[in-house]
Write an enzyme that holds these catalytic residues in place. Structure first.
Site, PDB file in Angstrom:
ATOM      1  N   LYS A  79       7.334 -61.533  68.857  1.00 61.86           N
ATOM      2  CA  LYS A  79       8.245 -61.019  69.806  1.00 61.86           C
ATOM      3  C   LYS A  79       9.465 -61.882  69.613  1.00 61.86           C
ATOM      4  CE  LYS A  79       8.195 -60.988  74.772  1.00 61.86           C
ATOM      5  NZ  LYS A  79       7.630 -61.119  76.005  1.00 61.86           N
ATOM      6  N   SER A 154       6.833 -57.427  79.220  1.00 59.68           N
ATOM      7  CA  SER A 154       7.957 -57.224  78.528  1.00 59.68           C
ATOM      8  C   SER A 154       7.581 -57.419  76.973  1.00 59.68           C
ATOM      9  CB  SER A 154       8.858 -58.447  78.928  1.00 59.68           C
ATOM     10  OG  SER A 154       8.345 -59.628  78.526  1.00 59.68           O
ATOM     11  N   SER A 178       3.420 -60.499  80.853  1.00 61.64           N
ATOM     12  CA  SER A 178       3.835 -59.642  79.643  1.00 61.64           C
ATOM     13  C   SER A 178       3.227 -59.465  78.559  1.00 61.64           C
ATOM     14  CB  SER A 178       5.183 -60.251  79.453  1.00 61.64           C
ATOM     15  OG  SER A 178       6.255 -59.844  80.348  1.00 61.64           O
TER      16      SER A 178
END
Ligand code: GLN
Length: 502
Positions: A79, A154, A178
């Site tokens: 990420k 997210s 997330s």
């Protein structure tokens, strides 16, 4: 068969058995990424050269017996809020669009020590603030099950990359859901570990008291293997915990007999989609048939979790994001008169609307006169929520419920009403407030063919119990590949409306 359709552990096994090389595995991932990115947009940066180079090194290391871990030679996506030395790390924000860290996050160091290969950096909601991966400066990510829908957020890029089989596994971060919520929306598995288990060193802070890095993969085995590698005590993270029970793969036993599972009634009331409810309850039944003991109970304070979380997360974010001022690194406005205007314009131009909203809310709840009324009250609520879970875990090994109240919404439908979007975090955020571990595993598809996630929550440091339960459930079903995972169907590709990738 494409190598990215394997699980990470299966791919690692082939590499160690010399059936395929690390370079072939990296090349396969790079090819899938090239093919699918125009539709999915799950990556901000793909490190083609670095990955190929590193694969050669790792291959040699495997042959020399240096790398023996299940992940040796396996490509992994990271990420884009996790710092990677020499690879741009943007948090999907304009303010960091050219930021190249000079150091590696500890979790990535651990992966590299195990011989994993970072293939690229995944798209996300700007600064991990959001539930849909639509607030990225690099354009929205599309759900590989249906590109008209969001992948969740997210960590939407990481989950979409795994579901689209662009790579076998990824790292995400979870401040309020997330990892788990996009795992649920994309039909993959993700774990948010107990706070303090994975070092936050090199994770760009959002809500520091809540943030944790965790694995996202096709199945529970992969998640356990990755978690085992990334977990470590780290003196560079003052909240890191020294643990001696990090052998998470030992929990893959397919045995839940006698396991006590609590089902909070409060998680099945108003606001929960009927299909989600039915699938989650059927999953509970499956566990009961395998010998678990189910009991419904009142968790309490569930309705206070969302407001308490948004006060605390925004307060911490407003303080954490003060460092992005155009002086030390990141974006600086071109045209300014004096220092103050430089700060103001750099931040105004560099941050997107959701991040600004949260900085303002956070600054407000921390300002004198409101600190007691909002921030302190939220902290007290957090402590009470933890107590509710303590009571539950005195009785149960695991708490079971849905990961999210619905399946993935259509792109564009969530951002119009941020309050509604925040309420979608209801089942995930209390886990962060209480510092607990949680896992989301796929448990079915709704009528529109969109995945549903089952969430299992454990007491602090009880990852093994949720891994054991999730694994036992998983043994009763087959992994379902997303349409994009199994190859791009022309009709889906045609309906894609294009993205604004920078
Ligand atoms: N959706 C939540 C938020 O917007 C959770 C985000 C996260 O876990 N990073 O804050």
């Amino acid at each position: 068969m494409n190598l990215t359709s394997l699980t990470a552990v299966a791919l690692g096994k082939k590499i160690r058995a010399k059936e395929v090389s690390a370079a072939e595995a990296a090349a396969a991932a790079l090819e899938e990424i090239k093919k699918k990115e125009p539709q999915i947009n799950s990556f901000v940066t793909v490190d083609e050269e670095g990955a190929i180079e590193r694969a050669k090194e790792v291959q040699k290391g495997i042959e020399d017996g240096i790398y023996t871990s299940p992940l040796a030679g396996v490509p992994i996506a990271v990420k884009d809020n996790i710092c990677t030395k020499g690879i741009r790390t943007t948090c999907s924000s304009k303010i960091l669009k050219n930021f190249i860290p000079s150091y590696m996050a500890q979790a990535v160091r651990n992966l590299e020590k195990a011989g994993a290969i970072v293939i690229g950096k995944t798209n996300m909601d700007e600064f991990a603030m959001g539930s849909t991966t639509e607030t990225s400066y690099f354009g929205a990510v599309k759900n590989p099950w249906n590109t008209a829908h969001v992948p969740g957020g997210s960590s939407g890029g990481s989950c979409a990359a795994v579901a689209a089989e662009e790579c076998t596994c990824a790292l995400g971060s979870d401040t309020g859901g997330s990892i788990r919520q996009p795992s649920s929306f994309c039909g993959v598995t993700g774990i948010k570990p107990t706070y303090g288990t994975v070092s936050r060193y090199g994770l760009i802070a959002y809500g520091s008291s809540l943030d944790q890095i965790g694995p996202i993969a096709k199945d529970v085995t992969d998640c356990a293997a990755i978690l085992e590698v990334i977990s470590s005590y780290d003196k560079k993270d003052s909240t890191s915990v020294r643990r001696s029970d990090l052998d998470f793969m030992s929990a893959l036993t397919d045995d839940v007999s006698g396991m006590k599972i609590g089902i909070p009634k409060d998680y099945f009331g108003n606001g929960l989609n009927e299909e989600v409810k039915q699938h989650v309850l059927s999953a509970a039944k499956v566990l009961e048939e395998k010998g678990a003991i189910l009991e419904a109970f009142d968790l309490g304070l569930v309705e206070y979790a969302v407001p308490a979380y948004y006060v605390i997360a925004c307060a911490e974010a407003s303080s954490n994001l003060a460092r992005f001022d155009g002086v030390k690194y990141g974006y600086r406005t071109d045209d300014y008169a004096g220092l103050h205007q430089m700060y103001k314009k750099s931040r105004s131009e560099g941050f997107g609307p959701e991040v600004k909203r949260r900085i303002m809310l956070g600054s407000f709840v921390l300002s004198s006169g409101y600190y007691d009324a909002y921030y302190l009250k939220a902290l007290r609520t957090k402590a009470l929520i933890k107590q509710e879970f303590d009571k539950a875990f005195a009785k149960y090994d695991v708490v079971l419920g849905p990961t999210a109240p619905s399946t993935a919404p259509e792109i564009g439908s969530s951002l119009e009403d941020p309050m509604k979007m925040y309420l979608g975090d209801i089942y995930t955020i209390s886990v962060n407030l209480a510092g607990l571990p949680g896992i989301s595993v796929p448990c079915g598809l709704d009528q529109n063919g969109l995945p549903i996630g089952l969430q299992l929550i454990g007491d602090c440091f009880q990852e093994k119990k949720i891994i054991r339960t999730a694994y036992a459930f998983e043994q009763t079903r087959q992994y379902q590949r997303s349409p994009y995972g199994s190859g791009i169907p022309a009709d889906k590709a045609a309906s894609w409306k294009g993205g604004d990738r920078a």
